[in-house]
Design a protein around this motif. Structure first.
Motif, PDB file in Angstrom:
ATOM      1  N   GLU A 150       0.835  -1.211   0.000  1.00 48.86           N
ATOM      2  CA  GLU A 150       0.000   0.000   0.000  1.00 48.86           C
ATOM      3  C   GLU A 150       0.868   1.259   0.000  1.00 48.86           C
ATOM      4  N   LYS A 151       0.545   2.195  -0.892  1.00 45.16           N
ATOM      5  CA  LYS A 151       1.302   3.452  -1.009  1.00 45.16           C
ATOM      6  C   LYS A 151       0.527   4.648  -0.453  1.00 45.16           C
ATOM      7  N   ASP A 152      -0.804   4.567  -0.470  1.00 50.80           N
ATOM      8  CA  ASP A 152      -1.631   5.716  -0.067  1.00 50.80           C
ATOM      9  C   ASP A 152      -1.632   5.869   1.459  1.00 50.80           C
ATOM     10  N   PRO A 153      -1.189   7.016   1.990  1.00 52.07           N
ATOM     11  CA  PRO A 153      -1.115   7.232   3.444  1.00 52.07           C
ATOM     12  C   PRO A 153      -2.483   7.121   4.143  1.00 52.07           C
ATOM     13  N   GLU A 154      -3.536   7.613   3.489  1.00 50.19           N
ATOM     14  CA  GLU A 154      -4.869   7.581   4.096  1.00 50.19           C
ATOM     15  C   GLU A 154      -5.378   6.144   4.229  1.00 50.19           C
ATOM     16  N   THR A 155      -5.137   5.355   3.183  1.00 54.28           N
ATOM     17  CA  THR A 155      -5.548   3.948   3.221  1.00 54.28           C
ATOM     18  C   THR A 155      -4.751   3.196   4.293  1.00 54.28           C
ATOM     19  N   THR A 156      -3.448   3.519   4.363  1.00 52.92           N
ATOM     20  CA  THR A 156      -2.593   2.902   5.386  1.00 52.92           C
ATOM     21  C   THR A 156      -3.107   3.221   6.789  1.00 52.92           C
TER      22      THR A 156
END
Length: 344
Positions: A150-156
């Motif tokens: 996972e690259k997206d900070p919000e998803t993380t």
């Protein structure tokens, strides 16, 4: 003359010994070489009373008085090898050992019903704990595998929040297991003191205010000021917190939770009432068992460990009291804790 006295003494000792065997809480049957019953002690007669129907079995062929299939097979067994077997008689479980001495069969009965119940309870407990831990571990494993790419900070951030929730569930379960283990082992003595019940209830309300706010549940403390109870404050705080937290979690939106107390016939009676979903009548005797859930899916959604009410029961019993429930589906529940009014 001497020989006659020796025989009389010998018979006396045999009579005393046979009377002693009647006091044993274990069964004993002796079957002679002709398969007739030579002796049966009182406990064995009690075990087999449905077969005997009041008939004295001594002198009769075993087939006339033994109707239990398992026992019949054991006595009929031709091999002279000593052995042991678990058999069921009238819903009780017995360990039966058979010995061969001087062409006679000696059967020894030992009631192991409680031991078997304990073994089953232990097996069920391990199975339940494994099941309760398996779900959050599987979720956390899935989250970690997802976050690896996972690259997206919000998803993380979202997935980490989910992982934390599952870790909190496991932490709660382990804490509850430790509390329950200590209560069941009775390794901790009660540290009793005069406790201001109204103050304890108000403190718990403060701790759970965020939960009540989420469901718009009103918390009402109807315990009189300076109403003292002689209890272990730490353990009683756990008891009340479990009951009040459940009353909030399983309440209706806009509902109410009320805690009240009174003295009646030398007993302190504490009631935790709610206007929630209620408990079906058939489930009420089971709710204090470990891991029992009336509605499993709903319990998981509100984050319960399935141990709270079992902990409540054990703490009440540790105070020589008990806990009861009155409930009606759709109208709510009242949990009633009764403990002796013990003075310092």
């Amino acid at each position: 003359m001497i020989q006659s006295k020796m025989r009389a003494d010998e018979n006396l000792y045999i009579d005393i010994f046979l009377k002693f065997l009647d006091f044993l809480k274990e069964g004993l049957i002796i079957v002679d070489e002709n398969q007739n019953i030579e002796y049966m002690n009182a406990y064995a007669k009690e075990i087999l009373k449905n077969d005997l129907n009041g008939v004295n079995p001594v002198g009769k062929h075993f087939s006339e008085v033994i109707k239990n299939n398992y026992l019949y097979s054991i006595i009929s067994y031709k091999n002279k090898r000593n052995f042991k077997e678990e058999i069921t008689i009238n819903d009780d479980i017995f360990l039966v050992r058979m010995y061969h001495i001087n062409n006679k069969k000696i059967l020894h009965f030992q009631d192991i019903t409680l031991f078997e119940i304990y073994k089953q309870a232990k097996k069920d407990f391990v199975s339940n704990v494994s099941h309760e831990l398996k779900t959050p571990i599987a979720v956390i494993k899935g989250i970690i595998e997802t976050l690896e790419d996972e690259k997206d900070p919000e998803t993380t951030k979202k997935f980490l929040k989910m992982a934390k929730k599952r870790i909190d569930q496991m932490d709660s379960l382990i804490n509850d297991l430790l509390i329950l283990a200590k209560l069941e082992s009775k390794e901790e003595k009660l540290n009793r003191s005069n406790v201001d019940l109204s103050r304890v209830v108000q403190s718990i309300f403060g701790d759970l205010e965020h939960l009540a706010r989420e469901k718009n549940v009103t918390l009402e403390n109807k315990v009189s000021e300076r109403f003292y109870v002689y209890v272990d404050e730490k353990k009683f705080d756990i008891l009340l917190k479990n009951l009040i937290e459940n009353a909030i979690k399983y309440n209706k939106h806009g509902g109410k939770v009320t805690v009240s107390s009174e003295i009646d016939n030398g007993k302190v009676i504490i009631k935790v009432s709610d206007t929630g979903i209620g408990i079906p009548k058939e489930a009420q005797p089971l709710i204090f068992e470990r891991f029992y859930r009336v509605d499993k899916s709903r319990s998981r959604n509100v984050g319960g460990t399935g141990l709270g009410l079992s902990i409540v029961k054990h703490i009440a019993e540790a105070h020589n009291g008990k806990v009861e429930v009155q409930s009606e589906v759709g109208k709510g529940s009242i949990f009633i804790v009764k403990i002796p009014e013990t003075e310092k």
